[in-house]
Scaffold this motif. Structure first.
Motif, PDB file in Angstrom:
ATOM      1  N   ASN A  68       0.850  -1.178   0.000  1.00 64.65           N
ATOM      2  CA  ASN A  68       0.000   0.000   0.000  1.00 64.65           C
ATOM      3  C   ASN A  68       0.891   1.235   0.000  1.00 64.65           C
ATOM      4  OD1 ASN A  68      -1.470   2.297   1.442  1.00 64.65           O
ATOM      5  ND2 ASN A  68      -3.146   0.862   1.108  1.00 64.65           N
ATOM      6  N   PRO A  69       0.699   2.157  -0.952  1.00 62.89           N
ATOM      7  CA  PRO A  69       1.608   3.301  -1.069  1.00 62.89           C
ATOM      8  C   PRO A  69       1.548   4.270   0.097  1.00 62.89           C
ATOM      9  CG  PRO A  69      -0.251   3.549  -2.553  1.00 62.89           C
ATOM     10  CD  PRO A  69      -0.331   2.164  -1.996  1.00 62.89           C
ATOM     11  N   VAL A  70       0.490   4.221   0.874  1.00 61.36           N
ATOM     12  CA  VAL A  70       0.346   5.128   2.008  1.00 61.36           C
ATOM     13  C   VAL A  70       0.701   4.431   3.311  1.00 61.36           C
ATOM     14  CG1 VAL A  70      -1.235   6.602   3.301  1.00 61.36           C
ATOM     15  CG2 VAL A  70      -1.434   6.452   0.807  1.00 61.36           C
ATOM     16  N   LYS A  71       0.057   3.304   3.570  1.00 62.13           N
ATOM     17  CA  LYS A  71       0.268   2.585   4.830  1.00 62.13           C
ATOM     18  C   LYS A  71       1.485   1.670   4.787  1.00 62.13           C
ATOM     19  CE  LYS A  71      -4.688   2.552   5.837  1.00 62.13           C
ATOM     20  NZ  LYS A  71      -5.884   1.704   6.115  1.00 62.13           N
ATOM     21  N   LYS A  72       1.994   1.391   3.583  1.00 63.59           N
ATOM     22  CA  LYS A  72       3.155   0.531   3.379  1.00 63.59           C
ATOM     23  C   LYS A  72       2.892  -0.916   3.794  1.00 63.59           C
ATOM     24  CE  LYS A  72       5.387   4.173   2.045  1.00 63.59           C
ATOM     25  NZ  LYS A  72       5.601   4.411   0.601  1.00 63.59           N
TER      26      LYS A  72
ATOM     27  N   PRO B 291       9.762  18.240  -8.230  1.00 59.11           N
ATOM     28  CA  PRO B 291       9.013  17.029  -7.926  1.00 59.11           C
ATOM     29  C   PRO B 291       9.377  16.473  -6.566  1.00 59.11           C
ATOM     30  CG  PRO B 291       9.934  16.954 -10.141  1.00 59.11           C
ATOM     31  CD  PRO B 291      10.558  18.131  -9.452  1.00 59.11           C
ATOM     32  N   THR B 292       8.417  15.923  -5.888  1.00 57.09           N
ATOM     33  CA  THR B 292       8.626  15.261  -4.606  1.00 57.09           C
ATOM     34  C   THR B 292       8.104  13.849  -4.712  1.00 57.09           C
ATOM     35  OG1 THR B 292       6.466  15.933  -3.765  1.00 57.09           O
ATOM     36  CG2 THR B 292       8.304  17.446  -3.387  1.00 57.09           C
ATOM     37  N   GLU B 293       8.300  13.063  -3.675  1.00 58.96           N
ATOM     38  CA  GLU B 293       7.773  11.707  -3.694  1.00 58.96           C
ATOM     39  C   GLU B 293       6.272  11.731  -3.869  1.00 58.96           C
ATOM     40  OE1 GLU B 293       7.377   7.693  -0.959  1.00 58.96           O
ATOM     41  OE2 GLU B 293       8.153   9.551  -0.097  1.00 58.96           O
ATOM     42  N   ALA B 294       5.610  12.726  -3.246  1.00 59.71           N
ATOM     43  CA  ALA B 294       4.153  12.794  -3.342  1.00 59.71           C
ATOM     44  C   ALA B 294       3.699  13.035  -4.766  1.00 59.71           C
ATOM     45  CB  ALA B 294       3.631  13.905  -2.439  1.00 59.71           C
ATOM     46  N   SER B 295       4.481  13.837  -5.523  1.00 61.30           N
ATOM     47  CA  SER B 295       4.055  14.183  -6.874  1.00 61.30           C
ATOM     48  C   SER B 295       4.542  13.200  -7.918  1.00 61.30           C
ATOM     49  CB  SER B 295       4.546  15.586  -7.240  1.00 61.30           C
ATOM     50  OG  SER B 295       5.961  15.634  -7.228  1.00 61.30           O
ATOM     51  N   VAL B 296       5.730  12.612  -7.712  1.00 59.56           N
ATOM     52  CA  VAL B 296       6.288  11.698  -8.706  1.00 59.56           C
ATOM     53  C   VAL B 296       6.086  10.253  -8.313  1.00 59.56           C
ATOM     54  CG1 VAL B 296       8.384  10.948  -9.862  1.00 59.56           C
ATOM     55  CG2 VAL B 296       8.055  13.355  -9.348  1.00 59.56           C
ATOM     56  N   GLY B 297       6.310   9.969  -7.056  1.00 57.44           N
ATOM     57  CA  GLY B 297       6.366   8.572  -6.658  1.00 57.44           C
ATOM     58  C   GLY B 297       5.242   8.120  -5.770  1.00 57.44           C
ATOM     59  N   ASN B 298       4.073   8.755  -5.849  1.00 52.19           N
ATOM     60  CA  ASN B 298       2.998   8.348  -4.967  1.00 52.19           C
ATOM     61  C   ASN B 298       2.453   6.988  -5.328  1.00 52.19           C
ATOM     62  OD1 ASN B 298       1.945   9.237  -7.351  1.00 52.19           O
ATOM     63  ND2 ASN B 298       0.233  10.359  -6.452  1.00 52.19           N
ATOM     64  N   ASP B 299       2.878   6.442  -6.456  1.00 53.29           N
ATOM     65  CA  ASP B 299       2.415   5.121  -6.847  1.00 53.29           C
ATOM     66  C   ASP B 299       3.508   4.072  -6.704  1.00 53.29           C
ATOM     67  OD1 ASP B 299      -0.045   6.274  -7.769  1.00 53.29           O
ATOM     68  OD2 ASP B 299       1.037   6.938  -9.548  1.00 53.29           O
ATOM     69  N   ILE B 300       4.629   4.439  -6.110  1.00 54.03           N
ATOM     70  CA  ILE B 300       5.770   3.534  -6.129  1.00 54.03           C
ATOM     71  C   ILE B 300       5.680   2.421  -5.110  1.00 54.03           C
ATOM     72  CG2 ILE B 300       7.307   5.348  -6.941  1.00 54.03           C
ATOM     73  CD1 ILE B 300       8.383   5.576  -4.145  1.00 54.03           C
ATOM     74  N   GLY B 301       4.885   2.604  -4.064  1.00 56.79           N
ATOM     75  CA  GLY B 301       4.864   1.608  -3.011  1.00 56.79           C
ATOM     76  C   GLY B 301       4.244   0.311  -3.441  1.00 56.79           C
ATOM     77  N   ALA B 302       3.276   0.367  -4.335  1.00 57.10           N
ATOM     78  CA  ALA B 302       2.617  -0.828  -4.817  1.00 57.10           C
ATOM     79  C   ALA B 302       2.283  -0.638  -6.277  1.00 57.10           C
ATOM     80  CB  ALA B 302       1.326  -1.078  -4.028  1.00 57.10           C
ATOM     81  N   THR B 303       2.191  -1.743  -6.977  1.00 54.91           N
ATOM     82  CA  THR B 303       1.878  -1.624  -8.384  1.00 54.91           C
ATOM     83  C   THR B 303       0.523  -0.985  -8.564  1.00 54.91           C
ATOM     84  OG1 THR B 303       3.182  -3.575  -8.828  1.00 54.91           O
ATOM     85  CG2 THR B 303       1.662  -2.896 -10.531  1.00 54.91           C
ATOM     86  N   SER B 304      -0.404  -1.240  -7.659  1.00 51.29           N
ATOM     87  CA  SER B 304      -1.669  -0.513  -7.603  1.00 51.29           C
ATOM     88  C   SER B 304      -2.530  -1.077  -6.508  1.00 51.29           C
ATOM     89  CB  SER B 304      -2.434  -0.575  -8.932  1.00 51.29           C
ATOM     90  OG  SER B 304      -3.069  -1.823  -9.062  1.00 51.29           O
TER      91      SER B 304
END
Length: 480
Positions: free
Chosen positions: A46-50, A423-436
């Motif tokens: 999960n990209p937010v809760k990890k 760019p920050t993680e929030a703007s570029v990488g907010n989808d990086i934690g999980a494929t979706s």
């Protein structure tokens, strides 16, 4: 889009068991046997809760069809010990789940979801050959067309122009502490003769890149990155890494070897000028050297004093009685969040920065100081000094000359609108934690109780830059 195989591995056996090909996998439960090579696997979080959503897998069968697989968190321990990239497996009992609509790494409509009674075993001998890999390459134009759509994640291969703000003329020094703190690294990548693209590698991908880059005996040139997410920032295309990323360099796989060979056959591409954008703050206008030069009114190359007239130094122009006109050639010191560098402000870029033409400023000075002779050097004007402290988005031009010999400065060719923050993680990488997050659905839809898962002026610039103090400036590492 170009698809490319990485090669095949041949093994044989007398086994005649009936096997289902991936192209025939449909939605719903299956008790049929699959036979595949495991290309790659990764954790989906999960990209937010990890929190762990599950283990995602990329598989390829003997017909070269690629499909995605999924293992829910409660079943990972059962299968993970036997999972090895590149190995071939026999697999029975699975559920064909609907492939998620976003961040897809395979074109197939279905996902092979592991169920409670799935069985997977390593095959050391099989009667056919199975590809080692399958890449889905996109060009700059393809990424532009699919920007911000959150659809398929494609692969990119190209040659690196900047790594963490450093050129490859000398081997870049990657700071692991800095990368761990910022949690990303920025690479400027050019695919063949297309435009240069910004590639942001986040978290583990940044760490993996740094480790791999530093371990190479020779400075790597070619980079292949899988499953990147194209996004746009301030009108500029950027590629962001996802958790499914896989990184290859130079001679790692056949596509990188092929690209390296192509690059060697096209040295004009490797050595061509590159243009980049960066956001930086001006902290000084360098004194002690002229902030302008007298240019040929026709071609704007430097004009020198002859016996009775000005002569253009450009061989293609070579006017022997040219009219001289002042053009910007101001050396400025700039910095961003991590580095300081010297830039040379040329021609129109100086006008865009100050709002005044260099010829206008020079004329105004001599009008106010009529006693000064024509050879008097005009001091740095207030119009330039007043830019100290200002932050601007700059378009800079980089060539091999910029970091060779005594040269330690690069050319600013244009001042761009400062319309977006870096760019920050929030703007570029907010989808990086999980494929979706949609990955949650592909494994819950199984037939069982849910378990949950979650130009000329440049020649003048070269002469100016070459006189810079080699030890005074550092490599620019401006990030946008």
């Amino acid at each position: 889009m170009a698809m490319k195989r990485n090669g095949k591995s041949h093994v044989s056996s007398d086994s005649d068991e009936k096997v289902m090909f991936f192209k025939d996998v449909s939605l719903g439960p299956h008790e049929t046997q699959l036979r595949f090579r495991l290309i790659h696997f990764w954790e989906a979080r999960n990209p937010v809760k990890k929190t762990l959503i599950g283990l995602e897998i990329l598989l390829i069968d003997e017909q070269g069809t690629v499909i995605q697989g999924f293992i829910s968190p409660g079943r990972i321990k059962k299968y993970l010990p036997e999972m090895k990239r590149g190995s071939v497996y026999k697999f029975i009992n699975f559920y064909g789940s609907k492939n998620k609509p976003v961040y897809r790494v395979a074109d197939h409509v279905a996902t092979v979801s592991f169920t409670w009674n799935s069985e997977m075993s390593v095959l050391h001998e099989i009667p056919i050959s199975i590809d080692e890999d399958r890449f889905r390459f996109h060009s700059y134009e393809d990424f532009e067309a699919n920007c911000d759509l959150k659809g398929n994640l494609y692969d990119v291969v190209g040659h690196m122009k900047l790594v963490d703000g450093q050129t490859l003329i000398e081997r870049p020094k990657l700071d692991d502490v800095k990368i761990a703190t910022t949690r990303h690294i920025l690479i400027h990548l050019q695919s063949h003769d297309g435009p240069v693209m910004k590639l942001y590698l986040w978290d583990q991908a940044a760490t993996e890149f740094s480790k791999k880059f530093n371990s190479c005996e020779n400075t790597p040139t070619v980079l292949l990155v899988t499953t990147v997410n194209p996004k746009r920032f301030g009108g500029t295309l950027a590629l962001a890494s996802m958790s499914s990323i896989w990184i290859f360099m130079d001679n790692d796989v056949q596509p990188t070897m092929d690209y390296l060979a192509w690059l060697g056959s096209n040295p004009e591409i490797a050595n061509q000028d590159a243009f980049f954008e960066c956001t930086a703050t001006i902290d000084d206008v360098v004194h002690g050297s002229s902030w302008y030069y007298v240019a040929c009114s026709e071609c704007h190359s430097k004009a020198t004093k002859g016996t009775n007239s000005l002569i253009c130094t450009n061989a293609r122009c070579a006017k022997v009685n040219t009219t001289g006109i002042a053009q910007y050639r101001a050396k400025i010191s700039v910095y961003d969040n991590s580095e300081q560098a010297f830039f040379v402000l040329l021609g129109d870029a100086g006008h865009e920065l100050t709002g005044r033409h260099a010829s206008e400023l020079v004329s105004s000075y001599f009008e106010a100081n009529k006693s000064e002779g024509a050879d008097h050097e005009v001091p740095v004007p207030e119009a330039l000094i007043s830019t100290i402290g200002q932050t601007h988005k700059l378009c800079v031009k980089v060539t091999d000359h910029n970091f060779s010999g005594n040269t330690r400065a690069i050319t600013v060719t244009k001042i761009l609108p400062l319309d977006t923050p870096p760019p920050t993680e929030a703007s570029v990488g907010n989808d990086i934690g999980a494929t979706s997050e949609e990955a949650k659905q592909s494994g819950n839809d199984v037939c069982e109780p849910p378990t949950g898962r979650g130009d000329p002026a440049d020649e003048e610039s070269k002469r100016t830059c070459s006189s810079a103090d080699p030890g005074a400036a550092k490599r620019p590492r401006c990030e946008n």
